[in-house]
Scaffold this motif. Structure first.
Motif, mmCIF file in Angstrom:
data_model
loop_
_atom_site.group_PDB
_atom_site.id
_atom_site.type_symbol
_atom_site.label_atom_id
_atom_site.label_comp_id
_atom_site.label_asym_id
_atom_site.label_seq_id
_atom_site.Cartn_x
_atom_site.Cartn_y
_atom_site.Cartn_z
ATOM 1 N N GLY A 1 2.602 30.011 -3.846
ATOM 2 C CA GLY A 1 2.629 28.770 -4.616
ATOM 3 C C GLY A 1 1.269 28.112 -4.756
ATOM 4 N N LEU A 2 0.519 28.031 -3.632
ATOM 5 C CA LEU A 2 -0.796 27.396 -3.688
ATOM 6 C C LEU A 2 -1.777 28.262 -4.482
ATOM 7 C CD1 LEU A 2 -1.798 24.698 -2.594
ATOM 8 C CD2 LEU A 2 -2.782 25.906 -0.650
ATOM 9 N N MET A 3 -1.643 29.575 -4.364
ATOM 10 C CA MET A 3 -2.502 30.470 -5.147
ATOM 11 C C MET A 3 -2.289 30.249 -6.640
ATOM 12 S SD MET A 3 -2.165 34.049 -3.073
ATOM 13 C CE MET A 3 -1.917 34.071 -1.298
ATOM 14 N N LYS A 4 -1.043 30.020 -7.039
ATOM 15 C CA LYS A 4 -0.758 29.789 -8.455
ATOM 16 C C LYS A 4 -1.403 28.486 -8.929
ATOM 17 C CE LYS A 4 3.417 30.978 -9.994
ATOM 18 N NZ LYS A 4 3.138 32.219 -10.740
ATOM 19 N N LEU A 5 -1.426 27.476 -8.077
ATOM 20 C CA LEU A 5 -2.099 26.232 -8.457
ATOM 21 C C LEU A 5 -3.583 26.480 -8.708
ATOM 22 C CD1 LEU A 5 -0.618 23.452 -6.122
ATOM 23 C CD2 LEU A 5 0.184 24.220 -8.362
ATOM 24 N N VAL A 6 -4.210 27.294 -7.851
ATOM 25 C CA VAL A 6 -5.636 27.597 -8.036
ATOM 26 C C VAL A 6 -5.856 28.246 -9.401
ATOM 27 C CG1 VAL A 6 -7.619 28.860 -7.164
ATOM 28 C CG2 VAL A 6 -5.989 27.881 -5.552
ATOM 29 N N ALA A 7 -5.053 29.238 -9.740
ATOM 30 C CA ALA A 7 -5.215 29.936 -11.016
ATOM 31 C C ALA A 7 -5.032 28.980 -12.187
ATOM 32 C CB ALA A 7 -4.217 31.086 -11.109
ATOM 33 N N GLY B 1 -5.849 18.926 -12.433
ATOM 34 C CA GLY B 1 -6.367 18.568 -11.125
ATOM 35 C C GLY B 1 -5.310 18.828 -10.070
ATOM 36 N N ALA B 2 -5.604 18.418 -8.840
ATOM 37 C CA ALA B 2 -4.680 18.688 -7.736
ATOM 38 C C ALA B 2 -4.714 17.571 -6.710
ATOM 39 C CB ALA B 2 -5.034 20.019 -7.071
ATOM 40 N N ILE B 3 -3.538 17.246 -6.209
ATOM 41 C CA ILE B 3 -3.381 16.370 -5.048
ATOM 42 C C ILE B 3 -2.888 17.259 -3.910
ATOM 43 C CG2 ILE B 3 -2.100 14.427 -4.050
ATOM 44 C CD1 ILE B 3 -1.868 13.324 -6.927
ATOM 45 N N ARG C 1 -12.501 24.085 -4.386
ATOM 46 C CA ARG C 1 -13.716 24.611 -5.014
ATOM 47 C C ARG C 1 -13.545 24.690 -6.527
ATOM 48 N NH1 ARG C 1 -15.896 29.644 -6.406
ATOM 49 N NH2 ARG C 1 -18.162 29.739 -6.166
ATOM 50 N N GLN C 2 -12.410 25.179 -6.994
ATOM 51 C CA GLN C 2 -12.214 25.315 -8.434
ATOM 52 C C GLN C 2 -12.051 23.955 -9.123
ATOM 53 O OE1 GLN C 2 -12.810 27.905 -10.192
ATOM 54 N NE2 GLN C 2 -13.153 29.188 -8.380
ATOM 55 N N CYS C 3 -11.469 22.996 -8.434
ATOM 56 C CA CYS C 3 -11.415 21.643 -9.004
ATOM 57 C C CYS C 3 -12.824 21.091 -9.180
ATOM 58 C CB CYS C 3 -10.592 20.718 -8.105
ATOM 59 S SG CYS C 3 -8.797 20.934 -8.220
#
Length: 293
Positions: free
Chosen positions: A69-75, A89-91, A111-113
């Motif tokens: 799930g978290l990997m998908k957010l990064v992508a 963005g991400a919280i 890092r990607q954000c």
């Protein structure tokens, strides 16, 4: 606006956990902004089990973290072909002693954000501050409950920049000098602090008075000194322009400061890129205009 959402286990384990404190304070703002919250499995399930955001169609469920799930957010922060798979963005409400907060996908999310100039929000205070900022920039009336985040006169501000980002910090400080001067106190690490003082003196700040109180340089412990102020709740806001493209010899010191911010999650706001700092400054100005209109 689509925002990734995750919280370490500690932050949704009890009724008064950080995730729920944030939702109680900001649910109306979330609905006002019509945010799509793309929540990793366990975080999503905790929100539903707590009966929060009832009936809100913007809450989307992603797989559990162990299922990617978290990997998908990064992508999706980077952006995929489909328009529906792009996050703004991400919280990520971080428990600094949870080992999963240092997993590669967690580090990559931040890092990607930063690379893509999108918000990365890791504390309750930062999440509350950001929601109010976006509400005001959307033309909504200020929420009095968020006044403390927009009252710099009683706060200490830390201004920190890696070598490749010092020019960006000087440009930001020069553009928003009046705003930053409203803070009761400004602190910084070695070289960045000196260059900011030289900027302030060139702008008419009294030559015998530092605009920024300088601590040691980062490699010599300046980050740790500022982390101590954060932990003692004597530094409420950190603007930290990170260079995500280089290996950092004093990585442990930088992580120490980041962990201090997330340790006092309700009291410290952290901004990690020039794009987000600019957005914050615009929000501060817009809110001030509305409060005096």
């Amino acid at each position: 606006m689509r925002i990734g959402l995750a919280a370490n286990r500690l932050h949704h384990a009890t009724e008064d956990a950080a995730l729920f404190r944030w939702l109680r304070a900001c649910e109306s703002g979330i609905r006002d902004l019509q945010l799509d919250l793309h929540a990793v499995g366990r975080t999503h399930d905790a929100i539903v089990a707590a009966g929060m955001l009832g009936g809100y169609r913007g809450l989307k469920r992603y797989p559990y973290g162990r299922e990617g799930g978290l990997m998908k957010l990064v992508a999706e922060v980077v952006g995929l072909e489909e328009d529906t798979r792009r996050l703004d963005g991400a919280i990520y409400l971080i428990d600094p002693v949870d080992p999963s907060s240092t997993f590669p996908e967690a580090v990559a999310l931040k890092r990607q954000c930063v690379i893509h100039g999108k918000p990365f929000i890791s504390t309750v205070a930062s999440a509350r501050d950001w929601i109010e900022q976006e509400r005001v920039l959307a033309g909504l009336e200020p929420d009095p409950a968020a006044d403390r985040f927009f009252s710099p006169e009683g706060q200490t501000l830390a201004l920190i920049a890696h070598d490749a980002m010092k020019a960006a910090m000087l440009a930001f400080a020069g553009e928003h000098f009046d705003l930053l001067s409203r803070f009761a106190r400004r602190v910084g690490t070695g070289t960045t602090g000196q260059r900011l003082n030289e900027l302030a003196w060139s702008r008419g700040w009294p030559a015998d008075t530092p605009w920024v109180h300088r601590y040691e340089s980062g490699p010599l412990g300046g980050d740790a000194q500022i982390a101590d102020r954060v932990l003692e709740k004597r530094c409420q806001r950190v603007v930290f322009f990170e260079d995500p493209h280089v290996a950092r010899q004093h990585e442990a010191d930088i992580q120490l400061l980041e962990r201090a911010v997330t340790t006092v999650t309700d009291d410290a706001v952290c901004t990690t890129s020039p794009a987000m700092a600019q957005r914050w400054a615009e929000g501060m100005a817009a809110r001030a205009r509305r409060r005096t209109a």
